[in-house]
Design a protein around this motif. Structure first.
Motif, PDB file in Angstrom:
ATOM      1  N   ASN A 129      18.979  -1.271   5.056  1.00 48.53           N
ATOM      2  CA  ASN A 129      17.725  -1.215   4.307  1.00 48.53           C
ATOM      3  C   ASN A 129      17.856  -2.162   3.119  1.00 48.53           C
ATOM      4  OD1 ASN A 129      15.547  -0.528   2.619  1.00 48.53           O
ATOM      5  ND2 ASN A 129      15.444   1.528   3.466  1.00 48.53           N
ATOM      6  N   THR A 134      12.902   4.150   1.205  1.00 44.47           N
ATOM      7  CA  THR A 134      12.319   4.591   2.473  1.00 44.47           C
ATOM      8  C   THR A 134      10.893   5.108   2.287  1.00 44.47           C
ATOM      9  OG1 THR A 134      13.277   6.809   2.192  1.00 44.47           O
ATOM     10  CG2 THR A 134      14.565   5.198   3.449  1.00 44.47           C
ATOM     11  N   GLN A 135      10.325   4.854   1.107  1.00 43.58           N
ATOM     12  CA  GLN A 135       8.954   5.307   0.862  1.00 43.58           C
ATOM     13  C   GLN A 135       8.100   4.152   0.384  1.00 43.58           C
ATOM     14  OE1 GLN A 135       7.694   8.044  -2.504  1.00 43.58           O
ATOM     15  NE2 GLN A 135       7.441   9.444  -0.769  1.00 43.58           N
ATOM     16  N   LEU A 136       7.001   3.932   1.098  1.00 44.68           N
ATOM     17  CA  LEU A 136       6.014   2.943   0.681  1.00 44.68           C
ATOM     18  C   LEU A 136       5.132   3.542  -0.408  1.00 44.68           C
ATOM     19  CD1 LEU A 136       4.977   1.746   4.246  1.00 44.68           C
ATOM     20  CD2 LEU A 136       6.284   0.388   2.587  1.00 44.68           C
ATOM     21  N   ILE A 143       8.856  -2.716   3.125  1.00 46.77           N
ATOM     22  CA  ILE A 143      10.287  -2.420   3.122  1.00 46.77           C
ATOM     23  C   ILE A 143      10.941  -3.315   4.169  1.00 46.77           C
ATOM     24  CG2 ILE A 143      12.037  -0.665   3.631  1.00 46.77           C
ATOM     25  CD1 ILE A 143      10.069   1.421   2.552  1.00 46.77           C
ATOM     26  N   PRO A 173       3.794   3.624   7.265  1.00 45.98           N
ATOM     27  CA  PRO A 173       4.791   4.677   7.455  1.00 45.98           C
ATOM     28  C   PRO A 173       4.977   5.010   8.932  1.00 45.98           C
ATOM     29  CG  PRO A 173       2.695   5.602   6.723  1.00 45.98           C
ATOM     30  CD  PRO A 173       2.544   4.114   6.669  1.00 45.98           C
ATOM     31  N   ILE A 195      10.254   5.960   7.614  1.00 47.65           N
ATOM     32  CA  ILE A 195       9.586   5.404   6.439  1.00 47.65           C
ATOM     33  C   ILE A 195       8.363   6.273   6.129  1.00 47.65           C
ATOM     34  CG2 ILE A 195       8.450   3.392   5.438  1.00 47.65           C
ATOM     35  CD1 ILE A 195      11.435   3.005   6.002  1.00 47.65           C
ATOM     36  N   THR A 196       8.327   6.801   4.917  1.00 49.40           N
ATOM     37  CA  THR A 196       7.199   7.625   4.478  1.00 49.40           C
ATOM     38  C   THR A 196       6.305   6.802   3.541  1.00 49.40           C
ATOM     39  OG1 THR A 196       8.475   8.519   2.621  1.00 49.40           O
ATOM     40  CG2 THR A 196       8.541   9.733   4.709  1.00 49.40           C
ATOM     41  N   GLN A 197       5.230   7.421   3.122  1.00 48.53           N
ATOM     42  CA  GLN A 197       4.290   6.715   2.241  1.00 48.53           C
ATOM     43  C   GLN A 197       3.711   7.675   1.215  1.00 48.53           C
ATOM     44  OE1 GLN A 197       0.479   5.197   3.857  1.00 48.53           O
ATOM     45  NE2 GLN A 197       1.040   3.225   2.998  1.00 48.53           N
TER      46      GLN A 197
END
Length: 394
Positions: A129, A134-136, A143, A173, A195-197
């Protein structure tokens, strides 16, 4: 009779090639002969293996190797422990040493050996990474991911292939899985990153102290405090007012705050501040409708209008705080009128006094002070005043 040379037997076992002559002596002494030619074919066939797959290593992509034997009439394949085929062709799907025994038409045999190995070791799939997140968010809109461990790569978001490069830029995400394929043996392995948002905007709000949106003569400033975020930016029109959560407002206008949350998302809130500093319009009425105190008008009632509170002064001291003031002394009376907005204005009324005593006089028109039989009345006239009241003393 005896068989000359080879033996004196009727039957003969021959194991070498040659011309064998049979001499037979009859009982009558006659001799008969015959020849029998024995040849020999012990040529060994030349066994050969053709590797049709041109490979000797089984892999994840090369799951079988096709071999074909030649050079003889019949064939028998062995993996060292068991016979795996009796045809010229055999398909090998497990590693081992494969021996073909080739048998010619003369029964002679030859063998040929081929060793088949296997490499099905999966690659070690990894994901680096590059963004370390890991979060937009609203401030982090992409990312960067890099896959490692293979020769080729295929990225999927769960429903479709989104890239076939090692590098992937993620802007939405989801669960991203990379399939890593080894360039050596075609074996695959996978690695996944989620990947979260968080693009939820802050709930921007403004509170005012005091709880009003109007500047007045008494409320000369209003403290506006923003809430709902991590950072704040205040503007009024094109003027930047600072980055504190609170500002002090002393002039009317529209005040807008931009609230930025920890995720970089923004929201705005505005507060319209007006101003009311109009002075009241004071007025004074008097009852009775005069400005002069006299011996008959000993008090004048002055009433102020135009405001919500009043303060009367005689020039040196406050003489009343009601709208109405009873005046019994001459002087200049000034009322300070305060409007609902705290603004003030004044009005004045000057009260004078006239309590000078008139000079009373009596004129005796009869020129006598004595009543007689002939002077039965005396005519007396008063002067010096406006109205008159006579009394006989009782």
């Amino acid at each position: 009779g005896p068989i000359a040379g080879a033996g004196n037997v009727a039957n003969l076992v021959v194991n070498t090639p040659g011309t064998y002559t049979l001499n037979i002596t009859e009982a009558n002494g006659c001799l008969g002969t015959t020849n029998y030619v024995v040849t020999q074919d012990i040529t060994v066939p030349t066994a050969a293996i053709t590797n049709n797959s041109n490979a000797t290593v089984l892999t994840c992509t090369q799951t079988a190797i096709s071999l074909t034997a030649s050079g003889a009439n019949t064939y028998s394949w062995s993996n060292g422990t068991t016979t795996v085929g009796t045809n010229a062709a055999v398909s090998v799907s497990t590693p081992g040493t494969y021996t073909v025994t080739a048998t010619g038409t003369n029964g002679c045999q030859d063998t040929e050996v081929l060793t088949i190995t296997q490499n099905t070791t999966a690659p070690i799939a990894g994901i680096t990474n590059n963004t370390s997140a890991t979060q937009l968010t609203c401030s982090l809109t992409s990312i960067s991911l890099t896959a490692t461990g293979g020769g080729t790569y295929s990225w999927s978001n769960g429903t479709a292939v989104v890239s076939t490069n090692a590098n992937l830029t993620v802007t939405t995400p989801g669960t991203y899985t990379v399939t890593v394929t080894s360039a050596i043996n075609g074996c695959t392995a996978t690695s996944t990153v989620i990947i979260t948002q968080n693009t939820t905007a802050s709930l921007a709000a403004i509170s005012a102290v005091p709880n009003t949106a109007v500047l007045t003569c008494t409320t000369t400033s209003i403290a506006l405090t923003a809430s709902g975020g991590g950072t704040y930016a205040w503007v009024s029109g094109s003027t930047n007012l600072g980055s504190n959560s609170s500002i002090n407002v002393t002039t009317p206008g529209t005040y807008t705050v931009t609230v930025t949350g920890a995720n970089g998302c923004t929201a705005t809130a505005s507060s319209v501040i007006t101003q009311n500093i109009s002075a009241p319009t004071p007025a004074i009425t008097s009852v009775p409708n005069t400005t002069i105190l006299t011996c008959s008008t000993t008090s004048i009632s002055l009433t102020a209008t135009g405001g919500i509170s009043y303060s009367w002064s005689n020039g040196s001291t406050v003489v009343g705080t009601n709208a109405t003031l009873a005046v019994t002394l001459p002087g200049t009376y000034t009322v300070t009128v305060t409007g609902a907005n705290g603004c003030t204005a004044t009005a004045s009324n000057t009260i004078t006094q006239n309590i000078t005593t008139p000079v009373a006089g009596i004129f005796n028109a009869s020129n006598t002070n004595e009543l007689t039989c002939t002077q039965t009345s005396i005519n007396v006239n008063a002067n010096g005043g406006l109205t008159y009241a006579w009394s006989n003393g009782t």
